[in-house]
Design a protein around this motif. Structure first.
Motif, PDB file in Angstrom:
ATOM      1  N   VAL A   1     -15.441 -29.439 -60.012  1.00  0.00           N
ATOM      2  CA  VAL A   1     -14.315 -29.091 -59.151  1.00  0.00           C
ATOM      3  C   VAL A   1     -14.092 -27.587 -59.279  1.00  0.00           C
ATOM      4  O   VAL A   1     -14.343 -26.999 -60.337  1.00  0.00           O
ATOM      5  CB  VAL A   1     -13.058 -29.894 -59.549  1.00  0.00           C
ATOM      6  CG1 VAL A   1     -12.644 -29.606 -60.983  1.00  0.00           C
ATOM      7  CG2 VAL A   1     -11.913 -29.634 -58.584  1.00  0.00           C
TER       8      VAL A   1
ATOM      9  N   GLU B   1     -14.989 -26.141 -62.962  1.00  0.00           N
ATOM     10  CA  GLU B   1     -14.673 -26.911 -64.169  1.00  0.00           C
ATOM     11  C   GLU B   1     -15.132 -28.355 -63.969  1.00  0.00           C
ATOM     12  O   GLU B   1     -15.433 -28.791 -62.852  1.00  0.00           O
ATOM     13  CB  GLU B   1     -13.165 -26.900 -64.442  1.00  0.00           C
ATOM     14  CG  GLU B   1     -12.543 -25.526 -64.643  1.00  0.00           C
ATOM     15  CD  GLU B   1     -12.672 -25.006 -66.077  1.00  0.00           C
ATOM     16  OE1 GLU B   1     -13.175 -25.769 -66.934  1.00  0.00           O
ATOM     17  OE2 GLU B   1     -12.259 -23.858 -66.325  1.00  0.00           O
TER      18      GLU B   1
ATOM     19  N   PRO C   1     -14.169 -32.182 -63.608  1.00  0.00           N
ATOM     20  CA  PRO C   1     -12.947 -32.853 -63.142  1.00  0.00           C
ATOM     21  C   PRO C   1     -12.326 -33.718 -64.227  1.00  0.00           C
ATOM     22  O   PRO C   1     -12.946 -33.984 -65.262  1.00  0.00           O
ATOM     23  CB  PRO C   1     -13.446 -33.693 -61.961  1.00  0.00           C
ATOM     24  CG  PRO C   1     -14.894 -33.917 -62.225  1.00  0.00           C
ATOM     25  CD  PRO C   1     -15.382 -32.694 -62.935  1.00  0.00           C
ATOM     26  N   PRO C   2     -11.089 -34.188 -64.016  1.00  0.00           N
ATOM     27  CA  PRO C   2     -10.447 -35.056 -65.007  1.00  0.00           C
ATOM     28  C   PRO C   2     -11.328 -36.266 -65.326  1.00  0.00           C
ATOM     29  O   PRO C   2     -12.058 -36.731 -64.451  1.00  0.00           O
ATOM     30  CB  PRO C   2      -9.159 -35.492 -64.292  1.00  0.00           C
ATOM     31  CG  PRO C   2      -8.912 -34.427 -63.272  1.00  0.00           C
ATOM     32  CD  PRO C   2     -10.271 -33.975 -62.837  1.00  0.00           C
TER      33      PRO C   2
ATOM     34  N   MET D   1      -8.788 -28.662 -65.082  1.00  0.00           N
ATOM     35  CA  MET D   1      -7.918 -28.486 -63.927  1.00  0.00           C
ATOM     36  C   MET D   1      -6.764 -27.533 -64.232  1.00  0.00           C
ATOM     37  O   MET D   1      -6.290 -26.827 -63.341  1.00  0.00           O
ATOM     38  CB  MET D   1      -7.371 -29.837 -63.481  1.00  0.00           C
ATOM     39  CG  MET D   1      -8.365 -30.707 -62.736  1.00  0.00           C
ATOM     40  SD  MET D   1      -8.647 -30.133 -61.055  1.00  0.00           S
ATOM     41  CE  MET D   1      -7.041 -30.420 -60.344  1.00  0.00           C
TER      42      MET D   1
ATOM     43  N   LEU E   1      -7.963 -24.125 -63.539  1.00  0.00           N
ATOM     44  CA  LEU E   1      -8.086 -23.880 -62.100  1.00  0.00           C
ATOM     45  C   LEU E   1      -6.720 -23.695 -61.446  1.00  0.00           C
ATOM     46  O   LEU E   1      -6.563 -22.847 -60.553  1.00  0.00           O
ATOM     47  CB  LEU E   1      -8.829 -25.038 -61.440  1.00  0.00           C
ATOM     48  CG  LEU E   1     -10.285 -25.251 -61.875  1.00  0.00           C
ATOM     49  CD1 LEU E   1     -10.910 -26.377 -61.071  1.00  0.00           C
ATOM     50  CD2 LEU E   1     -11.102 -23.974 -61.735  1.00  0.00           C
ATOM     51  N   ILE E   2      -5.731 -24.480 -61.853  1.00  0.00           N
ATOM     52  CA  ILE E   2      -4.380 -24.311 -61.307  1.00  0.00           C
ATOM     53  C   ILE E   2      -3.859 -22.911 -61.642  1.00  0.00           C
ATOM     54  O   ILE E   2      -3.309 -22.212 -60.784  1.00  0.00           O
ATOM     55  CB  ILE E   2      -3.436 -25.396 -61.859  1.00  0.00           C
ATOM     56  CG1 ILE E   2      -3.841 -26.782 -61.314  1.00  0.00           C
ATOM     57  CG2 ILE E   2      -1.988 -25.088 -61.479  1.00  0.00           C
ATOM     58  CD1 ILE E   2      -3.137 -27.939 -62.007  1.00  0.00           C
TER      59      ILE E   2
ATOM     60  N   ALA F   1      -0.495 -30.192 -65.628  1.00  0.00           N
ATOM     61  CA  ALA F   1      -1.567 -30.904 -66.321  1.00  0.00           C
ATOM     62  C   ALA F   1      -1.018 -32.034 -67.180  1.00  0.00           C
ATOM     63  O   ALA F   1      -1.542 -33.153 -67.174  1.00  0.00           O
ATOM     64  CB  ALA F   1      -2.378 -29.930 -67.174  1.00  0.00           C
TER      65      ALA F   1
ATOM     66  N   LEU G   1      -2.557 -35.219 -65.208  1.00  0.00           N
ATOM     67  CA  LEU G   1      -3.971 -35.388 -65.535  1.00  0.00           C
ATOM     68  C   LEU G   1      -4.200 -36.523 -66.522  1.00  0.00           C
ATOM     69  O   LEU G   1      -3.434 -36.716 -67.465  1.00  0.00           O
ATOM     70  CB  LEU G   1      -4.549 -34.093 -66.105  1.00  0.00           C
ATOM     71  CG  LEU G   1      -4.520 -32.866 -65.188  1.00  0.00           C
ATOM     72  CD1 LEU G   1      -5.270 -31.714 -65.834  1.00  0.00           C
ATOM     73  CD2 LEU G   1      -5.098 -33.176 -63.812  1.00  0.00           C
TER      74      LEU G   1
ATOM     75  N   GLN H   1      -7.213 -34.336 -57.500  1.00  0.00           N
ATOM     76  CA  GLN H   1      -7.481 -32.947 -57.845  1.00  0.00           C
ATOM     77  C   GLN H   1      -7.360 -32.053 -56.610  1.00  0.00           C
ATOM     78  O   GLN H   1      -6.943 -30.890 -56.711  1.00  0.00           O
ATOM     79  CB  GLN H   1      -8.869 -32.825 -58.482  1.00  0.00           C
ATOM     80  CG  GLN H   1     -10.004 -33.354 -57.641  1.00  0.00           C
ATOM     81  CD  GLN H   1     -11.236 -33.685 -58.467  1.00  0.00           C
ATOM     82  OE1 GLN H   1     -11.149 -34.075 -59.621  1.00  0.00           O
ATOM     83  NE2 GLN H   1     -12.402 -33.524 -57.860  1.00  0.00           N
TER      84      GLN H   1
ATOM     85  N   LEU I   1      -4.936 -28.656 -56.233  1.00  0.00           N
ATOM     86  CA  LEU I   1      -5.552 -27.355 -55.975  1.00  0.00           C
ATOM     87  C   LEU I   1      -5.378 -26.898 -54.535  1.00  0.00           C
ATOM     88  O   LEU I   1      -5.951 -25.878 -54.126  1.00  0.00           O
ATOM     89  CB  LEU I   1      -7.048 -27.398 -56.320  1.00  0.00           C
ATOM     90  CG  LEU I   1      -7.391 -27.647 -57.789  1.00  0.00           C
ATOM     91  CD1 LEU I   1      -8.894 -27.682 -57.982  1.00  0.00           C
ATOM     92  CD2 LEU I   1      -6.771 -26.573 -58.685  1.00  0.00           C
TER      93      LEU I   1
END
Length: 533
Positions: free
Chosen positions: A239, A250, A252-253, A258, A261-262, A297, A301, A311, A315
Motif C-alpha cells: 500500500v 508499506e 498493508p495491515p 499505515m 503513510l497517514i 492507527a 488498524l 486502507q 489514505l
C-alpha cells in the motif's frame, strides 16, 4: 543528493554495485559472502537475516515474525509472514486484563519468520536454500565475539527474563555474555541445520514443531501442532501514498506501516517547506502529523479481516487534508481518531547490480520476546500477542486464529514506478516515526542515506511522551517548549530511537556500465554496518 556529513557520527555512506546493510557487522558480512558465492540481493538479505538470529538474539530469533518488500527488477512485491494466535484463544481467556501479557506463553503467537525465509528464497533467490544458513551455523557452532550494544541489551534482558521457561539456555553461566566474550550455541546450529535441510517444514509440521508444541503442552499453553501447521506466508500488494513526486510503500495491515503513510500524507498538506531544516517549527509539524497518525492507527488498524474501515479510506487525499487542518503550525495539540467516510526487531536491506532491492524486517518484539525458549533448540519465541488489545469490541481485540497489530514494517520508496530506496527503522513504535523522518530527511532535505540516518531524532514513546536525542540543539528544544510540547531529553547512548538501514539507488551512472549503483547507510546507534561487494 547532498553528500555532506553534518551530524556527529560522520560515517561515510557505502557506494557499491551490490550492498547489504544490517545492525550487526557479522550478519552484514554473511550477506556479503552470499554475494561472493554468486547470490543475488534476496540471497544476501536472507543470509544476513538468518545470521542475525544467532549474532543479535536480543532483537530477533528463530521464533519470530517477518515482513518484506522486494523489488524484483520490474515490480514491487510484499510478503506478510506474521503468525496468528492459537485457534483456541478466546477474548474470555484474557478477560479482566487491562493489557495483554508481555511475557510467558500467553504472549506467544505462531512464529512466521522461518516461513518467510523459505518463501523469499523459493520465489526470488538464486542460491540453494541450504547455502543461506552457512555463516549462521558457523557462528552458532564455532562461536563469535559478542558486540557492545548487544551485550548491553542481553544483560538488561537477563534481569527480567531469567525465570521464563527455558531462558536459562541464553544465560548458561547465570549472566549474559560480556562484550568480546565468545558465545556458542550448538543446539541453535542444529536447529538451523534442520530448518535448512527440510526447507522450513520441520518448524511447522515436523520434529521442531513437535518440540515447540510439546513444550507448550508441558506448561499448559494453547499453542498446538495444528496452529503451527496452519501457518502460511502470504504475498500481499503493498500500500502506498504519493509524496513530493514519489511513492512511499508499506505492508498493508496487520502491519502498522499505515501509520507512517497517514503521517506522510498529512505532511503533504502542511507548510513544511516554509520551515527551516532542523528547526523547531519543522520538527513540530512532523510530531503533530505522527500524533494524528497514531490516533487513527490505534483505533482502526488490525488484522485486515477484522477492520471496519479500509486502507483506501484512511489514505484518501480528502481525509488526509481534513486531518491536516487540525494541526496548528504554532502550537502542540491533542488528537483523537478520525472517522473516514464510508465506502526487540532487526531491519536490513540489500540490493544487487541487476536492480533487485530488498527491504526486510524480522523480530521477537520486546527484546528476546516472550522469554520462552524451547529447550535444546535455541528457539526463542516472540511475544507478538502483546500487539492485541483486551478492549471488548475493538477491531484489534484478542481472539483465536487472528493476527495482532504489528509494529515491524519494511518500507520502500519509488518514483514513477521505478525503485529509489529500500529503508527501515527498527525499534517498536519508533518504526513508523522513523519512516516519516527518513522520508523527510532524504526527499525534502536531500541528505544521503547515511546522513539521513545520522540526523538527531525525536520519538513519541509508548506512553505518549515526546522524547528527544541529546544531539537535538537546545534552541530547537526551547522552541518546542514555547509551542506547548514537553520534551524529555534522553541520555547519550539511549537506544530508544531505533536503528536505521537504508539503500538508495543512485540516479547517475558515471562509470558507463549498465549495472545499478547504490549508496547505503547503517545506523551509528547500533553495532552494524553497510557492506559493498
Amino acid at each position: 543528493m547532498n553528500w555532506n556529513l553534518p551530524f556527529p557520527s560522520a560515517r561515510q555512506p557505502v557506494v557499491a554495485r551490490n550492498v547489504v546493510a544490517t545492525s550487526q557487522p557479522l550478519a552484514a558480512q554473511a550477506g556479503a559472502q552470499a554475494f561472493a558465492r554468486g547470490g543475488n540481493a534476496i540471497d544476501a538479505a536472507l543470509a544476513a537475516a538468518i545470521a542475525l538470529t544467532v549474532v543479535e538474539p536480543t532483537m530477533n530469533g528463530i521464533g519470530g515474525d517477518a515482513f518484506a518488500l522486494v523489488w524484483d527488477g520490474a515490480a514491487l512485491h510484499g510478503l506478510n509472514s506474521s503468525g496468528r494466535s492459537p485457534a483456541s484463544w478466546t477474548p474470555e481467556r484474557f478477560a479482566g486484563l487491562a493489557a495483554m501479557p508481555m511475557r510467558g506463553w500467553d504472549s506467544v503467537t505462531v512464529p512466521g519468520g522461518v516461513a518467510a525465509w523459505h518463501a523469499l528464497s523459493e520465489r526470488f533467490g538464486k542460491l540453494p536454500f541450504e547455502d543461506l544458513f552457512r555463516d549462521a551455523m558457523r557462528y552458532a557452532r564455532e562461536g563469535f565475539p559478542v558486540s557492545p550494544v548487544i551485550s548491553h541489551q542481553w544483560a538488561q534482558a537477563a534481569k527480567e527474563l531469567h525465570m521464563q521457561p527455558g531462558f536459562s539456555e541464553f544465560i548458561p553461566q547465570g549472566r549474559a555474555p560480556r562484550t568480546g566474550e565468545i558465545w556458542k550455541f550448538a543446539a541453535q546450529a542444529d536447529t538451523l541445520e534442520e530448518i535448512a535441510r527440510t526447507r522450513g517444514e520441520s518448524f511447522y509440521r515436523g520434529a521442531l514443531a513437535q518440540k515447540i508444541a510439546a513444550f507448550a503442552a508441558e506448561h499448559g499453553a494453547a499453542l498446538s501442532l495444528s496452529d503451527l501447521a496452519a501457518h502460511q506466508a502470504e504475498w500481499v500488494d503493498p500500500v502506498s501514498v504519493a509524496f513530493r513526486g514519489h511513492e512511499v510503500h508499506e505492508i498493508p495491515p496487520n502491519g502498522i506501516g499505515m501509520a507512517a503513510l497517514i503521517a506522510v500524507g498529512v505532511m503533504d498538506h502542511l507548510p513544511y517547506e516554509k520551515t527551516a531544516p532542523g528547526s523547531a517549527e519543522r520538527m513540530h509539524l512532523e510530531i503533530e502529523a505522527m500524533r494524528l497518525a497514531f490516533a487513527d492507527a490505534h483505533m482502526h488498524l488490525a488484522d485486515v479481516d477484522h477492520m471496519r474501515v479500509t486502507q483506501e479510506q484512511l489514505l484518501a487525499p480528502a481525509y488526509l487534508r481534513e486531518r491536516a487542518r487540525l494541526i496548528d503550525p504554532e502550537r502542540a495539540g491533542q488528537y483523537g481518531p478520525g472517522q473516514p467516510p464510508s465506502g526487540g526487531t532487526v531491519y536490513l536491506c540489500a540490493a544487487d547490480a541487476e536492480g533487485r532491492m530488498v527491504s526486510f524486517i524480522q523480530s521477537n518484539y520486546k527484546g528476546f520476546g516472550s522469554g520462552v525458549v524451547v529447550p535444546g533448540t535455541g528457539i526463542a519465541l516472540h511475544n507478538r500477542a502483546l500487539g492485541f488489545v483486551t478492549t471488548p469490541g475493538h477491531v484489534n481485540q484478542v481472539a483465536g486464529g487472528k493476527r495482532p497489530l504489528h509494529s515491524i514494517i519494511p518500507a520502500f520508496l519509488t518514483r514513477g514506478g521505478q525503485p529509489v530506496m529500500a529503508f527501515g527503522v527498527m525499534g517498536g513504535n519508533m518504526q513508523p516515526q522513523g519512516h516519516l523522518q527518513m522520508v523527510m530527511r532524504y526527499l525534502v532535505e536531500g541528505w544521503n542515506p547515511q546522513a539521513a540516518s545520522d540526523a538527531p531524532r525525536w520519538r513519541i514513546d509508548d506512553a505518549g511522551q515526546l522524547i528527544l536525542e541529546p544531539a537535538v540543539p537546545q534552541a530547537v528544544v526551547e522552541g518546542l517548549r514555547r509551542m506547548g510540547h514537553t520534551p524529555k531529553i534522553m541520555v547519550p547512548g539511549n537506544l530508544e530511537f531505533g536503528s536505521a538501514q537504508l539503500v538508495a539507488r543512485l540516479d547517475a551512472d558515471i562509470s558507463g556500465t549498465t549495472d545499478a549503483v547504490y549508496a547505503a547507510g547503517s545506523d551509528h546507534r547500533r553495532d552494524g554496518q553497510a557492506v559493498g561487494y
